[in-house]
Design a protein around this motif. Sequence first.
Motif, PDB file in Angstrom:
ATOM      1  N   VAL A  22       0.837  -1.203   0.000  1.00 19.72           N
ATOM      2  CA  VAL A  22       0.000   0.000   0.000  1.00 19.72           C
ATOM      3  C   VAL A  22       0.869   1.249   0.000  1.00 19.72           C
ATOM      4  CG1 VAL A  22      -1.579   1.374   1.425  1.00 19.72           C
ATOM      5  CG2 VAL A  22      -2.012  -1.054   1.084  1.00 19.72           C
ATOM      6  N   ILE A  23       1.915   1.243   0.821  1.00 21.43           N
ATOM      7  CA  ILE A  23       2.810   2.408   0.891  1.00 21.43           C
ATOM      8  C   ILE A  23       3.451   2.673  -0.470  1.00 21.43           C
ATOM      9  CG2 ILE A  23       4.974   3.230   1.901  1.00 21.43           C
ATOM     10  CD1 ILE A  23       4.135   1.764   4.486  1.00 21.43           C
ATOM     11  N   ARG A  24       3.916   1.632  -1.113  1.00 26.45           N
ATOM     12  CA  ARG A  24       4.584   1.824  -2.400  1.00 26.45           C
ATOM     13  C   ARG A  24       3.585   2.191  -3.497  1.00 26.45           C
ATOM     14  NH1 ARG A  24       7.980  -2.373  -0.157  1.00 26.45           N
ATOM     15  NH2 ARG A  24      10.092  -1.528   0.075  1.00 26.45           N
ATOM     16  N   SER A  25       2.350   1.655  -3.396  1.00 27.54           N
ATOM     17  CA  SER A  25       1.338   1.988  -4.415  1.00 27.54           C
ATOM     18  C   SER A  25       0.948   3.467  -4.341  1.00 27.54           C
ATOM     19  CB  SER A  25       0.096   1.109  -4.221  1.00 27.54           C
ATOM     20  OG  SER A  25      -0.584   1.434  -3.022  1.00 27.54           O
ATOM     21  N   LEU A  26       1.125   4.082  -3.201  1.00 30.93           N
ATOM     22  CA  LEU A  26       0.837   5.510  -3.054  1.00 30.93           C
ATOM     23  C   LEU A  26       2.001   6.383  -3.521  1.00 30.93           C
ATOM     24  CD1 LEU A  26      -0.938   5.575   0.430  1.00 30.93           C
ATOM     25  CD2 LEU A  26      -1.960   6.127  -1.779  1.00 30.93           C
ATOM     26  N   GLY A  27       3.081   5.753  -3.952  1.00 31.00           N
ATOM     27  CA  GLY A  27       4.212   6.512  -4.460  1.00 31.00           C
ATOM     28  C   GLY A  27       5.091   7.108  -3.386  1.00 31.00           C
ATOM     29  N   ILE A  28       5.037   6.571  -2.177  1.00 24.59           N
ATOM     30  CA  ILE A  28       5.837   7.135  -1.083  1.00 24.59           C
ATOM     31  C   ILE A  28       6.806   6.089  -0.532  1.00 24.59           C
ATOM     32  CG2 ILE A  28       4.184   8.903  -0.413  1.00 24.59           C
ATOM     33  CD1 ILE A  28       3.077   7.037   1.696  1.00 24.59           C
ATOM     34  N   GLY A  29       7.219   5.160  -1.417  1.00 29.48           N
ATOM     35  CA  GLY A  29       8.163   4.129  -1.004  1.00 29.48           C
ATOM     36  C   GLY A  29       9.495   4.716  -0.577  1.00 29.48           C
ATOM     37  N   SER A  30       9.925   5.808  -1.231  1.00 29.06           N
ATOM     38  CA  SER A  30      11.210   6.422  -0.877  1.00 29.06           C
ATOM     39  C   SER A  30      11.178   6.968   0.555  1.00 29.06           C
ATOM     40  CB  SER A  30      11.538   7.541  -1.867  1.00 29.06           C
ATOM     41  OG  SER A  30      10.510   8.532  -1.852  1.00 29.06           O
ATOM     42  N   TRP A  31      10.048   7.511   0.931  1.00 27.21           N
ATOM     43  CA  TRP A  31       9.909   7.992   2.319  1.00 27.21           C
ATOM     44  C   TRP A  31       9.958   6.824   3.300  1.00 27.21           C
ATOM     45  CZ3 TRP A  31       5.668   6.586   5.427  1.00 27.21           C
ATOM     46  CH2 TRP A  31       5.650   7.171   6.701  1.00 27.21           C
ATOM     47  N   TYR A  32       9.284   5.747   2.957  1.00 29.45           N
ATOM     48  CA  TYR A  32       9.251   4.584   3.837  1.00 29.45           C
ATOM     49  C   TYR A  32      10.651   4.000   4.019  1.00 29.45           C
ATOM     50  CZ  TYR A  32       8.499  -0.265   5.271  1.00 29.45           C
ATOM     51  OH  TYR A  32       8.566  -1.464   5.918  1.00 29.45           O
ATOM     52  N   GLU A  33      11.442   3.989   2.937  1.00 28.28           N
ATOM     53  CA  GLU A  33      12.788   3.417   3.017  1.00 28.28           C
ATOM     54  C   GLU A  33      13.684   4.208   3.961  1.00 28.28           C
ATOM     55  OE1 GLU A  33      13.623   0.635   1.770  1.00 28.28           O
ATOM     56  OE2 GLU A  33      11.825   0.286   0.571  1.00 28.28           O
ATOM     57  N   ARG A  34      13.350   5.466   4.204  1.00 29.12           N
ATOM     58  CA  ARG A  34      14.187   6.294   5.086  1.00 29.12           C
ATOM     59  C   ARG A  34      13.853   6.098   6.564  1.00 29.12           C
ATOM     60  NH1 ARG A  34      13.129  10.259   1.028  1.00 29.12           N
ATOM     61  NH2 ARG A  34      11.570  11.258   2.373  1.00 29.12           N
ATOM     62  N   LEU A  35      12.754   5.393   6.850  1.00 33.87           N
ATOM     63  CA  LEU A  35      12.403   5.160   8.256  1.00 33.87           C
ATOM     64  C   LEU A  35      13.438   4.230   8.886  1.00 33.87           C
ATOM     65  CD1 LEU A  35       8.539   4.595   7.938  1.00 33.87           C
ATOM     66  CD2 LEU A  35       9.716   6.636   8.780  1.00 33.87           C
ATOM     67  N   PRO A  36      13.929   4.542  10.067  1.00 33.24           N
ATOM     68  CA  PRO A  36      15.027   3.754  10.664  1.00 33.24           C
ATOM     69  C   PRO A  36      14.690   2.289  10.901  1.00 33.24           C
ATOM     70  CG  PRO A  36      14.083   5.296  12.266  1.00 33.24           C
ATOM     71  CD  PRO A  36      13.532   5.669  10.930  1.00 33.24           C
ATOM     72  N   ASN A  37      13.462   1.999  11.298  1.00 38.08           N
ATOM     73  CA  ASN A  37      13.068   0.615  11.577  1.00 38.08           C
ATOM     74  C   ASN A  37      11.836   0.195  10.790  1.00 38.08           C
ATOM     75  OD1 ASN A  37      15.084   0.034  13.671  1.00 38.08           O
ATOM     76  ND2 ASN A  37      13.953   1.552  14.884  1.00 38.08           N
ATOM     77  N   GLY A  38      11.606   0.828   9.649  1.00 42.59           N
ATOM     78  CA  GLY A  38      10.469   0.471   8.819  1.00 42.59           C
ATOM     79  C   GLY A  38       9.152   0.612   9.558  1.00 42.59           C
ATOM     80  N   LEU A  39       8.304  -0.404   9.467  1.00 43.99           N
ATOM     81  CA  LEU A  39       6.993  -0.369  10.112  1.00 43.99           C
ATOM     82  C   LEU A  39       7.096  -0.367  11.631  1.00 43.99           C
ATOM     83  CD1 LEU A  39       5.096  -2.936   7.836  1.00 43.99           C
ATOM     84  CD2 LEU A  39       4.780  -0.449   7.891  1.00 43.99           C
ATOM     85  N   ASP A  40       8.235  -0.810  12.148  1.00 39.82           N
ATOM     86  CA  ASP A  40       8.416  -0.860  13.596  1.00 39.82           C
ATOM     87  C   ASP A  40       9.025   0.418  14.165  1.00 39.82           C
ATOM     88  OD1 ASP A  40       7.389  -3.459  13.881  1.00 39.82           O
ATOM     89  OD2 ASP A  40       9.284  -4.317  13.209  1.00 39.82           O
ATOM     90  N   THR A  41       9.165   1.443  13.344  1.00 37.40           N
ATOM     91  CA  THR A  41       9.668   2.729  13.826  1.00 37.40           C
ATOM     92  C   THR A  41       8.682   3.306  14.833  1.00 37.40           C
ATOM     93  OG1 THR A  41      10.773   3.156  11.716  1.00 37.40           O
ATOM     94  CG2 THR A  41      10.350   5.059  13.161  1.00 37.40           C
ATOM     95  N   LYS A  42       9.184   3.691  15.986  1.00 43.32           N
ATOM     96  CA  LYS A  42       8.314   4.204  17.038  1.00 43.32           C
ATOM     97  C   LYS A  42       8.171   5.717  16.939  1.00 43.32           C
ATOM     98  CE  LYS A  42       8.971   0.566  20.486  1.00 43.32           C
ATOM     99  NZ  LYS A  42       7.539   0.184  20.427  1.00 43.32           N
ATOM    100  N   ILE A  43       6.968   6.184  17.245  1.00 45.27           N
ATOM    101  CA  ILE A  43       6.704   7.615  17.308  1.00 45.27           C
ATOM    102  C   ILE A  43       6.058   7.928  18.651  1.00 45.27           C
ATOM    103  CG2 ILE A  43       6.474   7.901  14.819  1.00 45.27           C
ATOM    104  CD1 ILE A  43       3.485   7.826  15.107  1.00 45.27           C
ATOM    105  N   GLY A  44       6.175   9.177  19.072  1.00 48.76           N
ATOM    106  CA  GLY A  44       5.649   9.570  20.365  1.00 48.76           C
ATOM    107  C   GLY A  44       4.208  10.025  20.284  1.00 48.76           C
ATOM    108  N   ASN A  45       3.710  10.539  21.400  1.00 46.94           N
ATOM    109  CA  ASN A  45       2.352  11.062  21.448  1.00 46.94           C
ATOM    110  C   ASN A  45       2.175  12.193  20.452  1.00 46.94           C
ATOM    111  OD1 ASN A  45       1.229   9.418  23.476  1.00 46.94           O
ATOM    112  ND2 ASN A  45       2.272  10.596  25.056  1.00 46.94           N
ATOM    113  N   SER A  46       1.019  12.210  19.777  1.00 42.01           N
ATOM    114  CA  SER A  46       0.675  13.255  18.806  1.00 42.01           C
ATOM    115  C   SER A  46       1.671  13.327  17.663  1.00 42.01           C
ATOM    116  CB  SER A  46       0.562  14.620  19.493  1.00 42.01           C
ATOM    117  OG  SER A  46      -0.410  14.589  20.521  1.00 42.01           O
ATOM    118  N   GLY A  47       2.353  12.216  17.384  1.00 39.80           N
ATOM    119  CA  GLY A  47       3.238  12.178  16.229  1.00 39.80           C
ATOM    120  C   GLY A  47       4.606  12.752  16.468  1.00 39.80           C
ATOM    121  N   ASP A  48       5.051  12.850  17.732  1.00 37.40           N
ATOM    122  CA  ASP A  48       6.393  13.353  18.015  1.00 37.40           C
ATOM    123  C   ASP A  48       7.416  12.507  17.271  1.00 37.40           C
ATOM    124  OD1 ASP A  48       5.302  15.216  19.630  1.00 37.40           O
ATOM    125  OD2 ASP A  48       5.793  14.224  21.527  1.00 37.40           O
ATOM    126  N   GLY A  49       8.314  13.186  16.562  1.00 39.38           N
ATOM    127  CA  GLY A  49       9.310  12.494  15.748  1.00 39.38           C
ATOM    128  C   GLY A  49       8.991  12.539  14.275  1.00 39.38           C
TER     129      GLY A  49
END
Length: 577
Positions: A445-472
């Motif tokens: 789904v992420i790649r079909s939306l054309g944002i695969g390059s953004w996803y590849e930059r996430l440090p731990n992919g889908l397991d990347t943690k974010i804080g409350n209200s999207g901190d990070g």
Amino acid sequence: MLYSFIIPYLRVQKGKVIFLLLSIILGVALTVFNPQVVRYFIDTATKGGSWNALLVAAGIFTLTTIVLQLNQILSVYLGDSVGWKATNLLKQKLLQLIMKRDVAYINEHSSGEMLERVEADCNNLFTLLSHFCFQVLSNMLLLIGVITMFYVENWLMGTVILVFSIVTLWLLIASRGVVFKYSLKEREESTKYHGFMEERINGATDIHTNGAGNYVMKKFYNLHDSLFKASRNSWVAGRVTVWGTSVILIALGYVITFSVSVYLYNQNEISIGTVFLFFLYTELIFKPLEQITYQLQYLHGASASISRIMKLMDNSTLVSTKDSAELSLDSPIHNVRFEDVDFSYDSNTNVLKGISFSIAQGNVLGLVGRSGSGKSTIIRLLCKMYSPTRGKIELNGVNITSIDEQALLNKIAYVTQHVQLFQGTIRENITYFDESYSDQELTEVIRSLGIGSWYERLPNGLDTKIGNSGDGLSAGESQLLAFIRIFLRQPDIVLLDEYSSRIDPMTEQLLETALDKLLENRIGIVIAHRLKTVLKTDQIIVLDKGSIVEHGNTQALMQDPQTVFHKMLQSGMEEPV
């Protein structure tokens, strides 16, 4: 009102409640029986009875006491279990009701206030259920049992104690009304205090950077002072009225028991063991009265909490769902139509006036106009956050009031400029903690939306943690997560409320690519200020003061220098000229 309110939450736990009642009855029977053993022991000893009889009496008393203690432990366990279950059921219901409130109600009440009502008020109800209701029942049964035993022993003593008990209960119950208003005031001040604290803690960064610390602390001191005074007044009122009344009545009860016992003993109507029996039974009467007095403090707080919970459960601010159980929207939505729709929060101000338009599948409608012109209200009406004052909204020719609310929301995706994210991983945030999605499904789904390059930059992919209200994450990255959420659901209608107003340049191109894919073959309604977003629409509605001042094809309006929309573009999409 109290018992009618809690009975439905006890009925679902019928088995535990029955066992609890049996445990209470057993406890009362053993409590009433034990003084009889003591009386037998005293009379036997004073008359020179055998050691065997005394040992048997002592053994029975000891065994009864042990069983009584074990039974009390069981009663406490069952009472807490029933109380927590009922309280959790109520919390679920309140949370569901809050989620169904109209936007006006949500805006009028802080999240801290809602948390206080769901958590603190419900916990007061737990105390009421587990430590008061069943204890009151136990104490009332004990009171009836003891008075009955008084009558069995001597009718005069039974009559005197019966009258005394009735007067005592009446006075204690009457004293409750004096304290209630103070308890209600205490709960109200507590709500204000916790609501203030929750909001200020969430906004700590803005408060610090904008130098508002002194104001916040001054407000904190004022609220804390008000809460302290309300709590003090509630405590003092309870001690003076309820506790003070009970102390006087207990002292009077002992005087009455002693006087009548001396009279009956002098008349040779009772033995010395029976005199002691009367004092034990009198103490047993005072024990439930003392507990009722103590638990009345919980009743005051719980009554105030129930009063506030009942207000929260008031249906007047629920989004209208009349006739909503008829249609489930099994077929895709291919047309949205507003027909002469008016809306107002009250009878004095019209937010929308005579709104009429239609949009078909595969088309995107842009809503533009100055702030307060009614753009967001149109979207919220479509989501049934409000109900139109006049006119109708149709989906596939069916009035929205006749469509099941949940079925409607399953067909609609609504994205605002402030995306709600939760502390957790990227996966949890885009799936709303639904574990049924595989990693492969999500990455596709992420790649079909054309944002695969953004996803590849996430440090731990889908397991990347974010804080409350999207901190990070940046505001634009938060919007990307919102788009992924939408694409997972595959809705028929996509509503975007000024989603681009906080986008940073780094993610703007990614969002534009994802947006094209998102709106493909769907009905789209976009509120936007940026030119690029408006150019993607098929038609434009210009709103001013709740009315449509212009409506037409986007390209045609852009090219006509006489149109309001053209002049808006020339002025930077800020306001209609």
